[in-house]
Scaffold this motif. Structure first.
Motif, PDB file in Angstrom:
ATOM      1  N   GLU A  45       0.849  -1.305   0.040  1.00  0.00           N
ATOM      2  CA  GLU A  45       0.030   0.028   0.065  1.00  0.00           C
ATOM      3  C   GLU A  45       0.941   1.047  -0.163  1.00  0.00           C
ATOM      4  O   GLU A  45       2.143   1.258   0.539  1.00  0.00           O
ATOM      5  N   TRP A  46       0.207   2.354  -0.387  1.00  0.00           N
ATOM      6  CA  TRP A  46       1.274   3.641  -0.888  1.00  0.00           C
ATOM      7  C   TRP A  46       0.498   4.499  -0.189  1.00  0.00           C
ATOM      8  O   TRP A  46      -0.783   4.660  -0.483  1.00  0.00           O
ATOM      9  N   LEU A  47       0.959   5.628   0.471  1.00  0.00           N
ATOM     10  CA  LEU A  47       0.285   6.858   1.030  1.00  0.00           C
ATOM     11  C   LEU A  47       1.286   7.944   0.871  1.00  0.00           C
ATOM     12  O   LEU A  47       2.592   8.084   1.259  1.00  0.00           O
ATOM     13  N   LEU A  48       1.021   9.155   0.335  1.00  0.00           N
ATOM     14  CA  LEU A  48       1.599  10.321   0.225  1.00  0.00           C
ATOM     15  C   LEU A  48       1.174  11.126   1.410  1.00  0.00           C
ATOM     16  O   LEU A  48       0.142  11.783   1.310  1.00  0.00           O
ATOM     17  N   ALA A  49       2.271  11.504   2.430  1.00  0.00           N
ATOM     18  CA  ALA A  49       1.796  11.895   3.513  1.00  0.00           C
ATOM     19  C   ALA A  49       3.148  12.198   4.301  1.00  0.00           C
ATOM     20  O   ALA A  49       4.257  11.703   3.951  1.00  0.00           O
ATOM     21  N   ASP A  50       2.972  13.047   5.348  1.00  0.00           N
ATOM     22  CA  ASP A  50       4.255  13.653   6.018  1.00  0.00           C
ATOM     23  C   ASP A  50       4.229  12.833   7.415  1.00  0.00           C
ATOM     24  O   ASP A  50       3.270  13.073   8.225  1.00  0.00           O
ATOM     25  N   VAL A  51       5.016  11.845   7.647  1.00  0.00           N
ATOM     26  CA  VAL A  51       5.138  11.292   8.862  1.00  0.00           C
ATOM     27  C   VAL A  51       5.497  11.821  10.097  1.00  0.00           C
ATOM     28  O   VAL A  51       5.304  11.365  11.218  1.00  0.00           O
ATOM     29  N   CYS A  52       5.398  13.124  10.104  1.00  0.00           N
ATOM     30  CA  CYS A  52       5.901  13.991  11.127  1.00  0.00           C
ATOM     31  C   CYS A  52       4.528  14.822  11.666  1.00  0.00           C
ATOM     32  O   CYS A  52       4.671  15.552  12.522  1.00  0.00           O
ATOM     33  N   GLU A  53       3.511  14.527  10.960  1.00  0.00           N
ATOM     34  CA  GLU A  53       2.134  15.184  11.058  1.00  0.00           C
ATOM     35  C   GLU A  53       1.156  14.348  11.697  1.00  0.00           C
ATOM     36  O   GLU A  53       1.152  13.227  11.092  1.00  0.00           O
ATOM     37  N   LEU A  54       0.544  14.444  12.826  1.00  0.00           N
ATOM     38  CA  LEU A  54      -0.135  13.666  13.372  1.00  0.00           C
ATOM     39  C   LEU A  54      -1.292  13.301  12.556  1.00  0.00           C
ATOM     40  O   LEU A  54      -1.902  12.072  12.493  1.00  0.00           O
ATOM     41  N   SER A  55      -2.016  14.335  11.784  1.00  0.00           N
ATOM     42  CA  SER A  55      -3.326  13.994  10.877  1.00  0.00           C
ATOM     43  C   SER A  55      -2.727  12.974   9.963  1.00  0.00           C
ATOM     44  O   SER A  55      -3.497  12.072   9.722  1.00  0.00           O
ATOM     45  N   SER A  56      -1.387  13.077   9.248  1.00  0.00           N
ATOM     46  CA  SER A  56      -1.087  12.071   8.439  1.00  0.00           C
ATOM     47  C   SER A  56      -1.082  10.843   8.992  1.00  0.00           C
ATOM     48  O   SER A  56      -1.341   9.511   8.231  1.00  0.00           O
ATOM     49  N   MET A  57      -0.457  10.545  10.097  1.00  0.00           N
ATOM     50  CA  MET A  57      -0.465   9.380  10.748  1.00  0.00           C
ATOM     51  C   MET A  57      -1.796   8.569  11.250  1.00  0.00           C
ATOM     52  O   MET A  57      -1.746   7.514  11.055  1.00  0.00           O
ATOM     53  N   GLU A  58      -2.742   9.527  11.340  1.00  0.00           N
ATOM     54  CA  GLU A  58      -4.033   9.142  11.688  1.00  0.00           C
ATOM     55  C   GLU A  58      -4.555   8.498  10.312  1.00  0.00           C
ATOM     56  O   GLU A  58      -5.434   7.485  10.143  1.00  0.00           O
ATOM     57  N   GLU A  59      -4.467   9.216   9.073  1.00  0.00           N
ATOM     58  CA  GLU A  59      -4.759   8.805   7.873  1.00  0.00           C
ATOM     59  C   GLU A  59      -4.168   7.593   7.568  1.00  0.00           C
ATOM     60  O   GLU A  59      -4.718   6.430   6.768  1.00  0.00           O
ATOM     61  N   ALA A  60      -2.844   6.970   8.145  1.00  0.00           N
ATOM     62  CA  ALA A  60      -2.158   5.785   7.779  1.00  0.00           C
ATOM     63  C   ALA A  60      -2.679   4.817   8.728  1.00  0.00           C
ATOM     64  O   ALA A  60      -2.347   3.523   8.375  1.00  0.00           O
ATOM     65  N   ARG A  61      -3.444   5.135   9.624  1.00  0.00           N
ATOM     66  CA  ARG A  61      -4.167   4.088  10.571  1.00  0.00           C
ATOM     67  C   ARG A  61      -3.089   3.441  11.368  1.00  0.00           C
ATOM     68  O   ARG A  61      -3.006   2.115  11.360  1.00  0.00           O
ATOM     69  N   LEU A  62      -2.178   4.041  11.844  1.00  0.00           N
ATOM     70  CA  LEU A  62      -1.010   3.368  12.590  1.00  0.00           C
ATOM     71  C   LEU A  62      -1.311   2.473  13.594  1.00  0.00           C
ATOM     72  O   LEU A  62      -0.748   1.658  14.068  1.00  0.00           O
ATOM     73  N   LYS A  76      15.862  13.488  12.031  1.00  0.00           N
ATOM     74  CA  LYS A  76      14.653  14.113  12.990  1.00  0.00           C
ATOM     75  C   LYS A  76      13.366  13.574  12.591  1.00  0.00           C
ATOM     76  O   LYS A  76      12.644  13.682  13.432  1.00  0.00           O
ATOM     77  N   ALA A  77      13.308  13.211  11.234  1.00  0.00           N
ATOM     78  CA  ALA A  77      12.005  12.733  10.569  1.00  0.00           C
ATOM     79  C   ALA A  77      11.869  11.285  11.603  1.00  0.00           C
ATOM     80  O   ALA A  77      10.844  10.931  11.948  1.00  0.00           O
ATOM     81  N   ASN A  78      12.941  10.665  11.455  1.00  0.00           N
ATOM     82  CA  ASN A  78      12.735   9.242  11.873  1.00  0.00           C
ATOM     83  C   ASN A  78      12.372   9.166  13.321  1.00  0.00           C
ATOM     84  O   ASN A  78      11.539   8.464  14.063  1.00  0.00           O
ATOM     85  N   LEU A  79      13.062  10.273  14.244  1.00  0.00           N
ATOM     86  CA  LEU A  79      12.876  10.341  15.476  1.00  0.00           C
ATOM     87  C   LEU A  79      11.410  10.552  15.760  1.00  0.00           C
ATOM     88  O   LEU A  79      10.334  10.184  16.802  1.00  0.00           O
ATOM     89  N   VAL A  80      10.852  11.730  15.221  1.00  0.00           N
ATOM     90  CA  VAL A  80       9.486  12.123  15.199  1.00  0.00           C
ATOM     91  C   VAL A  80       8.502  11.167  15.136  1.00  0.00           C
ATOM     92  O   VAL A  80       7.479  10.900  15.839  1.00  0.00           O
ATOM     93  N   ALA A  81       8.953  10.355  13.895  1.00  0.00           N
ATOM     94  CA  ALA A  81       7.771   9.368  13.676  1.00  0.00           C
ATOM     95  C   ALA A  81       7.990   8.131  14.493  1.00  0.00           C
ATOM     96  O   ALA A  81       6.632   7.548  14.667  1.00  0.00           O
ATOM     97  N   SER A  82       8.895   7.989  15.051  1.00  0.00           N
ATOM     98  CA  SER A  82       8.886   6.758  16.126  1.00  0.00           C
ATOM     99  C   SER A  82       8.229   7.117  17.315  1.00  0.00           C
ATOM    100  O   SER A  82       7.374   6.302  17.837  1.00  0.00           O
ATOM    101  N   LEU A  83       8.403   8.481  17.734  1.00  0.00           N
ATOM    102  CA  LEU A  83       7.665   8.983  18.967  1.00  0.00           C
ATOM    103  C   LEU A  83       6.099   9.043  18.979  1.00  0.00           C
ATOM    104  O   LEU A  83       5.599   8.549  19.675  1.00  0.00           O
ATOM    105  N   LEU A  84       5.718   9.367  17.621  1.00  0.00           N
ATOM    106  CA  LEU A  84       4.297   9.647  17.272  1.00  0.00           C
ATOM    107  C   LEU A  84       3.635   8.318  17.398  1.00  0.00           C
ATOM    108  O   LEU A  84       2.723   7.955  17.907  1.00  0.00           O
TER     109      LEU A  84
END
Length: 223
Positions: A45-62, A76-84
């Protein structure tokens, strides 16, 4: 198992292909439209989204994912994405890529990282493992148990050449897990003697590495 991968570059796509080949569901996420190339990994599956934004991660159904792999080229992006993933969505397991060795200390449980994978550290370990005899080489760190996977190529003058794993007086909390010999992999047989040149893989707490190194190769590491 459902796995989300942040970063759809060469690294992310390679991981996705491997996981899909092993029967897992994979979601690739990237904020750059030029990186969204479904034809490269058609079963993902593919998703165009910013992993540092909470709304994008909600869209991704993490919240439906078992593992989050942060494989972008931006620490920085990897750290933020891991934390979210860990704090907001309760993803059970997070694995994060470390691009710059100076940032490795940040990739810890406090930032939601269960396992960090440092490319520079892995490459240097592989070089050491390929050329070193009698030196303990750290290959991987287990965050949960404060222990490391280490390797030693047993030198000819090791006191354990010709002895069995049963006779290895390893310290408590240390374990010999695998023996590599002439291109073959062996589970340690308590009654089968080891040979000079065997590559031993052991799990050892960090504070006992020097002791194990001196034990297996005392002539090279007098203490």
């Amino acid at each position: 198992m459902r796995v989300a991968i942040a970063g759809a570059g060469a690294v992310g796509r390679s991981i996705a292909r491997e996981l899909i080949g092993n029967g897992h569901e994979v979601l690739l996420i990237d904020k750059n439209a030029s990186s969204i190339k479904p034809e490269r990994v058609p079963d993902a599956e593919w998703l165009l989204a910013d992993v540092c934004e909470l709304s994008s991660m909600e869209e991704a159904r993490l919240d439906r994912c078992d593992v989050m792999i942060c494989a972008t080229g931006d620490d920085k992006a990897n750290l933020v994405a891991s934390l979210l993933a860990k704090t907001e969505f309760g993803v059970p397991r997070t694995v994060s890529r470390v691009n710059h060795p100076n940032n490795e200390w940040l990739f810890s449980e406090s930032w939601g990282v269960d396992v960090n994978v440092s490319t520079p550290r892995i490459m240097s370990a592989l070089v050491e493992e390929a050329v070193a005899v009698g030196d303990l080489v750290r290959l991987f760190t287990f965050r949960q148990g404060n222990a490391n996977l280490v390797e030693m190529t047993l030198p000819e003058d090791s006191p354990f050449v010709g002895r069995t794993p049963r006779e290895f007086p390893l310290p408590e909390n240390c374990a010999l897990t695998t023996i590599l010999r002439q291109g073959r992999v062996f589970a340690p047989d308590p009654d089968q003697p080891v040979q000079a040149g065997d590559e031993l893989l052991l799990v050892v707490p960090a504070d006992l590495e020097d002791e194990v190194e001196r034990l297996l190769a005392p002539s090279m590491h007098p203490g």
